[in-house]
Motif scaffolding. Structure first.
Motif, PDB file in Angstrom:
ATOM      1  N   VAL A  27      -2.514 -24.182  22.795  1.00 22.33           N
ATOM      2  CA  VAL A  27      -2.111 -24.132  21.378  1.00 22.33           C
ATOM      3  C   VAL A  27      -2.495 -22.781  20.774  1.00 22.33           C
ATOM      4  N   ALA A  28      -1.539 -22.172  20.064  1.00 24.87           N
ATOM      5  CA  ALA A  28      -1.834 -20.951  19.292  1.00 24.87           C
ATOM      6  C   ALA A  28      -1.897 -21.362  17.826  1.00 24.87           C
ATOM      7  N   VAL A  29      -2.810 -20.767  17.073  1.00 23.75           N
ATOM      8  CA  VAL A  29      -2.967 -21.127  15.661  1.00 23.75           C
ATOM      9  C   VAL A  29      -2.765 -19.893  14.780  1.00 23.75           C
ATOM     10  N   TYR A  30      -1.921 -20.056  13.773  1.00 26.31           N
ATOM     11  CA  TYR A  30      -1.639 -18.993  12.802  1.00 26.31           C
ATOM     12  C   TYR A  30      -2.038 -19.513  11.428  1.00 26.31           C
ATOM     13  N   ILE A  31      -3.028 -18.872  10.802  1.00 25.98           N
ATOM     14  CA  ILE A  31      -3.495 -19.288   9.477  1.00 25.98           C
ATOM     15  C   ILE A  31      -2.807 -18.392   8.440  1.00 25.98           C
ATOM     16  N   ALA A  32      -1.791 -18.923   7.781  1.00 25.81           N
ATOM     17  CA  ALA A  32      -0.958 -18.113   6.875  1.00 25.81           C
ATOM     18  C   ALA A  32      -1.761 -17.445   5.762  1.00 25.81           C
ATOM     19  N   ASP A  33      -2.728 -18.173   5.159  1.00 23.40           N
ATOM     20  CA  ASP A  33      -3.504 -17.591   4.055  1.00 23.40           C
ATOM     21  C   ASP A  33      -4.331 -16.393   4.506  1.00 23.40           C
ATOM     22  N   VAL A  34      -4.934 -16.503   5.688  1.00 30.00           N
ATOM     23  CA  VAL A  34      -5.758 -15.404   6.235  1.00 30.00           C
ATOM     24  C   VAL A  34      -4.871 -14.190   6.506  1.00 30.00           C
ATOM     25  N   GLU A  35      -3.725 -14.431   7.149  1.00 24.10           N
ATOM     26  CA  GLU A  35      -2.808 -13.329   7.469  1.00 24.10           C
ATOM     27  C   GLU A  35      -2.236 -12.708   6.187  1.00 24.10           C
ATOM     28  N   ALA A  36      -1.958 -13.551   5.183  1.00 21.27           N
ATOM     29  CA  ALA A  36      -1.433 -13.040   3.907  1.00 21.27           C
ATOM     30  C   ALA A  36      -2.453 -12.109   3.259  1.00 21.27           C
ATOM     31  N   LYS A  37      -3.737 -12.506   3.293  1.00 17.34           N
ATOM     32  CA  LYS A  37      -4.790 -11.657   2.710  1.00 17.34           C
ATOM     33  C   LYS A  37      -4.860 -10.313   3.415  1.00 17.34           C
ATOM     34  N   LYS A  38      -4.763 -10.336   4.753  1.00 15.49           N
ATOM     35  CA  LYS A  38      -4.789  -9.071   5.518  1.00 15.49           C
ATOM     36  C   LYS A  38      -3.574  -8.219   5.155  1.00 15.49           C
ATOM     37  N   LEU A  39      -2.403  -8.853   5.093  1.00 13.27           N
ATOM     38  CA  LEU A  39      -1.175  -8.114   4.793  1.00 13.27           C
ATOM     39  C   LEU A  39      -1.190  -7.529   3.376  1.00 13.27           C
ATOM     40  N   MET A  40      -1.834  -8.216   2.437  1.00 17.27           N
ATOM     41  CA  MET A  40      -1.895  -7.703   1.073  1.00 17.27           C
ATOM     42  C   MET A  40      -2.689  -6.398   1.000  1.00 17.27           C
ATOM     43  N   ASN A  41      -3.552  -6.183   1.988  1.00 19.92           N
ATOM     44  CA  ASN A  41      -4.287  -4.917   2.049  1.00 19.92           C
ATOM     45  C   ASN A  41      -3.609  -3.889   2.953  1.00 19.92           C
ATOM     46  N   SER A  42      -2.853  -4.352   3.970  1.00 24.78           N
ATOM     47  CA  SER A  42      -2.315  -3.412   4.966  1.00 24.78           C
ATOM     48  C   SER A  42      -0.839  -3.077   4.788  1.00 24.78           C
ATOM     49  N   SER A  43      -0.081  -3.914   4.082  1.00 28.73           N
ATOM     50  CA  SER A  43       1.361  -3.694   3.962  1.00 28.73           C
ATOM     51  C   SER A  43       1.694  -2.812   2.760  1.00 28.73           C
ATOM     52  N   ALA A  44       2.339  -1.678   3.042  1.00 25.90           N
ATOM     53  CA  ALA A  44       2.753  -0.758   1.968  1.00 25.90           C
ATOM     54  C   ALA A  44       3.811  -1.420   1.080  1.00 25.90           C
ATOM     55  N   TYR A  59      -5.090  -2.831  -7.306  1.00 26.11           N
ATOM     56  CA  TYR A  59      -5.796  -2.326  -6.115  1.00 26.11           C
ATOM     57  C   TYR A  59      -6.918  -1.386  -6.513  1.00 26.11           C
ATOM     58  N   LYS A  60      -8.059  -1.547  -5.829  1.00 28.45           N
ATOM     59  CA  LYS A  60      -9.190  -0.618  -5.996  1.00 28.45           C
ATOM     60  C   LYS A  60      -9.530  -0.093  -4.623  1.00 28.45           C
ATOM     61  N   ASN A  61      -9.565   1.207  -4.437  1.00 33.53           N
ATOM     62  CA  ASN A  61      -9.844   1.833  -3.128  1.00 33.53           C
ATOM     63  C   ASN A  61      -8.974   1.234  -2.016  1.00 33.53           C
ATOM     64  N   ASN A  62      -7.680   1.087  -2.330  1.00 34.27           N
ATOM     65  CA  ASN A  62      -6.709   0.545  -1.363  1.00 34.27           C
ATOM     66  C   ASN A  62      -6.942  -0.900  -0.949  1.00 34.27           C
ATOM     67  N   GLU A  63      -7.819  -1.611  -1.670  1.00 33.32           N
ATOM     68  CA  GLU A  63      -8.060  -3.033  -1.404  1.00 33.32           C
ATOM     69  C   GLU A  63      -7.557  -3.804  -2.611  1.00 33.32           C
ATOM     70  N   LEU A  64      -6.915  -4.936  -2.360  1.00 28.91           N
ATOM     71  CA  LEU A  64      -6.442  -5.776  -3.452  1.00 28.91           C
ATOM     72  C   LEU A  64      -7.646  -6.247  -4.269  1.00 28.91           C
ATOM     73  N   ASP A  65      -7.561  -6.120  -5.590  1.00 27.08           N
ATOM     74  CA  ASP A  65      -8.621  -6.622  -6.463  1.00 27.08           C
ATOM     75  C   ASP A  65      -8.355  -8.106  -6.708  1.00 27.08           C
ATOM     76  N   ARG A  66      -8.959  -8.937  -5.871  1.00 24.55           N
ATOM     77  CA  ARG A  66      -8.691 -10.385  -5.889  1.00 24.55           C
ATOM     78  C   ARG A  66      -9.030 -11.038  -7.221  1.00 24.55           C
ATOM     79  N   THR A  67     -10.145 -10.624  -7.826  1.00 22.55           N
ATOM     80  CA  THR A  67     -10.571 -11.222  -9.095  1.00 22.55           C
ATOM     81  C   THR A  67      -9.529 -10.945 -10.167  1.00 22.55           C
ATOM     82  N   TYR A  68      -9.065  -9.706 -10.222  1.00 24.66           N
ATOM     83  CA  TYR A  68      -8.060  -9.302 -11.210  1.00 24.66           C
ATOM     84  C   TYR A  68      -6.778 -10.126 -11.038  1.00 24.66           C
TER      85      TYR A  68
END
Length: 196
Positions: A27-44, A59-68
């Motif tokens: 079985v392979a497992v894909y966690i959409a929320d985890v991948e979405a968080k990574k993509l929100m920081n890595s996808s232009a 964004y602050k220092n190229n990282e999504l400002d989650r609280t905002y």
């Protein structure tokens, strides 16, 4: 390749169930929320659209400002839908690439909190909903996220109620006791392995 959607309300224990499925070699497992968080920081593409919609302070220092972002989207359902429309197409593309790499697996678990809301259920051959009573969910989220009951209930308002999820599922896992949950996962794994 069979795709098995795994969903459930906040605090139902989807992640725990996903980890139990991940213990099987086939079985392979894909966690959409985890991948979405990574993509929100890595996808232009995502970054450009988010900044356009929610402002440069997203964004602050190229990282999504989650609280905002959280302060905006959890108070306004329409803003949450806008964010989802930006992120979900990129997650879907990423998932398609993930599928191509899983040639030796019997099936893939696609874990997503908003499986039905994002129409990702349409990608799935089978659907599993993880269920637990409301009080247990609230207790789990309060202790996990160090939050308040009101905040948990606000987050729950943005998710589909359990009943329509259960009615559209092939399998339901009652996740109150970990030993019983393990047995349910094993049983479903055996059925799905035969179907794959």
């Amino acid at each position: 390749m069979k795709i098995v959607g795994l969903t459930g309300g906040i605090g139902s224990g989807k992640t725990t169930v996903a980890k139990l499925f991940a213990e099987f070699n086939n079985v392979a497992v894909y966690i959409a929320d985890v991948e979405a968080k990574k993509l929100m920081n890595s996808s232009a593409v995502i970054k450009e659209k988010v900044e356009l919609e929610f402002g440069k302070e997203s964004y602050k220092n190229n990282e999504l400002d989650r609280t905002y972002i959280s302060n905006i989207v959890f108070k306004d359902k329409s803003k949450l839908q806008v964010l989802n429309k930006i992120v979900h197409p990129e997650v879907r593309k990423h998932f398609q690439d993930f599928i191509k790499k899983q040639t030796n697996k019997a099936f893939i678990i696609y874990e997503a909190a908003i499986l039905f809301e994002s129409k990702s259920n349409l990608l799935c051959d089978f659907i599993i909903t993880v269920y637990v009573d409301l009080e247990t969910k609230i207790e789990r989220v309060i202790s996990r996220d160090n939050t308040t009951k009101i905040e948990v209930l606000n987050r729950m308002k943005n998710q589909l109620n359990d009943t329509p999820k259960i009615l559209q599922s092939n399998y339901v896992i009652f996740n109150k006791n970990i030993q019983e949950t393990k047995l349910q996962v094993e049983k479903i794994h055996n059925i799905l392995t035969e179907k794959a």
